[in-house]
Design an enzyme around this catalytic site. Structure first.
Site, PDB file in Angstrom:
ATOM      1  N   PRO A  13       0.832  -1.205   0.000  1.00 52.12           N
ATOM      2  CA  PRO A  13       0.000   0.000   0.000  1.00 52.12           C
ATOM      3  C   PRO A  13       0.867   1.256   0.000  1.00 52.12           C
ATOM      4  CG  PRO A  13      -0.026  -1.041   2.170  1.00 52.12           C
ATOM      5  CD  PRO A  13       0.740  -1.948   1.261  1.00 52.12           C
ATOM      6  N   ASP A  14       0.419   2.310  -0.695  1.00 55.46           N
ATOM      7  CA  ASP A  14       1.207   3.542  -0.643  1.00 55.46           C
ATOM      8  C   ASP A  14       0.878   4.284   0.656  1.00 55.46           C
ATOM      9  OD1 ASP A  14      -1.089   5.036  -0.970  1.00 55.46           O
ATOM     10  OD2 ASP A  14      -0.618   5.752  -2.973  1.00 55.46           O
ATOM     11  N   PHE A  15       1.484   5.434   0.844  1.00 57.14           N
ATOM     12  CA  PHE A  15       1.363   6.113   2.133  1.00 57.14           C
ATOM     13  C   PHE A  15       0.152   7.023   2.230  1.00 57.14           C
ATOM     14  CE2 PHE A  15       5.589   4.543   2.335  1.00 57.14           C
ATOM     15  CZ  PHE A  15       5.808   4.321   3.690  1.00 57.14           C
ATOM     16  N   ARG A  16      -0.290   7.552   1.099  1.00 60.21           N
ATOM     17  CA  ARG A  16      -1.249   8.653   1.202  1.00 60.21           C
ATOM     18  C   ARG A  16      -2.614   8.423   0.556  1.00 60.21           C
ATOM     19  NH1 ARG A  16       3.674  10.806   1.517  1.00 60.21           N
ATOM     20  NH2 ARG A  16       4.010  12.343   3.149  1.00 60.21           N
ATOM     21  N   ASN A  87      11.318   4.871  -2.089  1.00 58.79           N
ATOM     22  CA  ASN A  87      10.778   3.645  -1.497  1.00 58.79           C
ATOM     23  C   ASN A  87      11.772   2.971  -0.563  1.00 58.79           C
ATOM     24  OD1 ASN A  87       8.512   4.173  -3.008  1.00 58.79           O
ATOM     25  ND2 ASN A  87       9.124   2.853  -4.697  1.00 58.79           N
ATOM     26  N   ILE A  88      11.224   2.354   0.483  1.00 58.03           N
ATOM     27  CA  ILE A  88      12.059   1.653   1.469  1.00 58.03           C
ATOM     28  C   ILE A  88      11.836   0.146   1.397  1.00 58.03           C
ATOM     29  CG2 ILE A  88      12.212   3.634   3.042  1.00 58.03           C
ATOM     30  CD1 ILE A  88       9.956   2.348   4.726  1.00 58.03           C
ATOM     31  N   ASP A  89      11.144  -0.306   0.353  1.00 56.70           N
ATOM     32  CA  ASP A  89      10.747  -1.717   0.281  1.00 56.70           C
ATOM     33  C   ASP A  89      11.815  -2.630  -0.310  1.00 56.70           C
ATOM     34  OD1 ASP A  89      10.496  -1.289  -2.584  1.00 56.70           O
ATOM     35  OD2 ASP A  89       8.519  -0.430  -2.181  1.00 56.70           O
ATOM     36  N   HIS A 106      15.166   7.776   1.052  1.00 51.53           N
ATOM     37  CA  HIS A 106      14.563   7.679   2.387  1.00 51.53           C
ATOM     38  C   HIS A 106      15.068   6.463   3.157  1.00 51.53           C
ATOM     39  CE1 HIS A 106      11.082  10.357   0.770  1.00 51.53           C
ATOM     40  NE2 HIS A 106      12.193  11.021   0.988  1.00 51.53           N
ATOM     41  N   CYS A 141      25.630  -3.733  23.089  1.00 60.67           N
ATOM     42  CA  CYS A 141      25.219  -2.847  24.198  1.00 60.67           C
ATOM     43  C   CYS A 141      23.748  -2.972  24.576  1.00 60.67           C
ATOM     44  CB  CYS A 141      25.539  -1.393  23.849  1.00 60.67           C
ATOM     45  SG  CYS A 141      24.371  -0.700  22.635  1.00 60.67           S
ATOM     46  N   SER A 179       4.026  11.381  -5.734  1.00 57.14           N
ATOM     47  CA  SER A 179       3.179  12.573  -5.556  1.00 57.14           C
ATOM     48  C   SER A 179       4.014  13.857  -5.640  1.00 57.14           C
ATOM     49  CB  SER A 179       2.477  12.522  -4.196  1.00 57.14           C
ATOM     50  OG  SER A 179       3.451  12.509  -3.154  1.00 57.14           O
TER      51      SER A 179
END
Length: 259
Positions: A13-16, A87-89, A106, A141, A179
């Site tokens: 799914p896209d973000f917006r 995209n981060i996918d 991103h 740590c 977009s």
């Protein structure tokens, strides 16, 4: 340049998009507001919502589609100078585009860093814990290990600034599935020389294409992104090669599933 619209055909799914976008579907995580899931201060207070989302988006859950393989074909033919993606996918890497040909503006799940001691990890090292719903901790740590995704409030990766050299060298800029709302990525559309054609393959007119500041050489193909990219491949006479590439990838994915 590419955004979430090239990955929605893969099932992400896209973000917006109202109703189906990730921001609309984050209510279950009890966030103060949707964007908080990508805010670094909120992450430090409560990393659980981000890792619940990471489990969904983690590389390996989805497969590249025709748009990613088209960009890979550009690379194979020596026509790709660089791909800038929001995209981060990780689907670009999965399609075979070498990391050095990518600017993941991103960030990426391919690498990760401890938020305390800064020890670095491969994204695959985190996968077993993320898939079990466990927040990954540093072996050194015990700090939280965060995938190298750029959150609101964090600086963009250093290699984003390759655009200063890359864009003036381009002789064509393809913009697809975005977009053009998120800065500074959106401004890259104006970073090529004025004489360079810009091709927008997108569902809607966006950025300079929507503001009435189009350039004489701009070309727009509105509608479904996959159909638009296929039309471009057809016009170039590359359809057979593109289909062969996708068939080989599907066969490889099927073999991996059987193993």
């Amino acid at each position: 340049m590419a955004g979430a619209g090239i990955s929605t055909p893969s099932g992400i799914p896209d973000f917006r998009s109202p109703g189906s976008g990730l921001y609309d579907n984050l209510q279950q995580y009890d966030l103060p507001y949707a964007e908080a899931i990508f805010e670094i201060n909120f992450f430090h207070q409560n990393p659980n919502p981000f890792f619940a989302l990471a489990k969904e988006l983690y590389p390996g859950n989805y497969q590249p589609n025709l748009t990613h393989y088209f960009v890979h074909l550009l690379h194979v033919k020596g026509q790709l100078h660089r791909m800038y993606t929001q995209n981060i996918d990780g689907l670009e890497r999965l399609a075979g585009i070498p990391p050095e040909m990518l600017v993941e503006a991103h960030g990426t799940f391919a690498t990760a860093t401890c938020t305390v001691c800064r020890r670095t990890y491969k994204g695959e090292d985190l996968r077993p814990e993320v898939m079990k719903g466990i927040v990954p901790k540093c072996a050194t740590c015990k700090g939280i290990v965060k995938p190298d995704i750029v959150f609101f409030g964090e600086e963009l990766p250093q290699h984003f600034f390759k655009y200063i050299k890359d864009f003036p060298l381009a002789d064509l800029l393809i913009i697809m599935g975005t977009s053009l709302e998120v800065e500074p990525f959106a401004s890259l559309a104006g970073a090529v020389r004025g004489s360079v054609p810009r091709l927008l393959i997108n569902r809607d007119l966006v950025g300079p294409f929507a503001w009435g500041t189009q350039r004489p050489n701009d070309v727009v193909q509105l509608g479904d992104v996959v159909s638009g990219v296929r039309a471009l491949a057809d016009a170039l006479g590359w359809t057979q090669e593109l289909d062969a590439q996708m068939a080989a990838a599907a066969e490889k994915a099927a073999r991996k599933t059987q193993e």
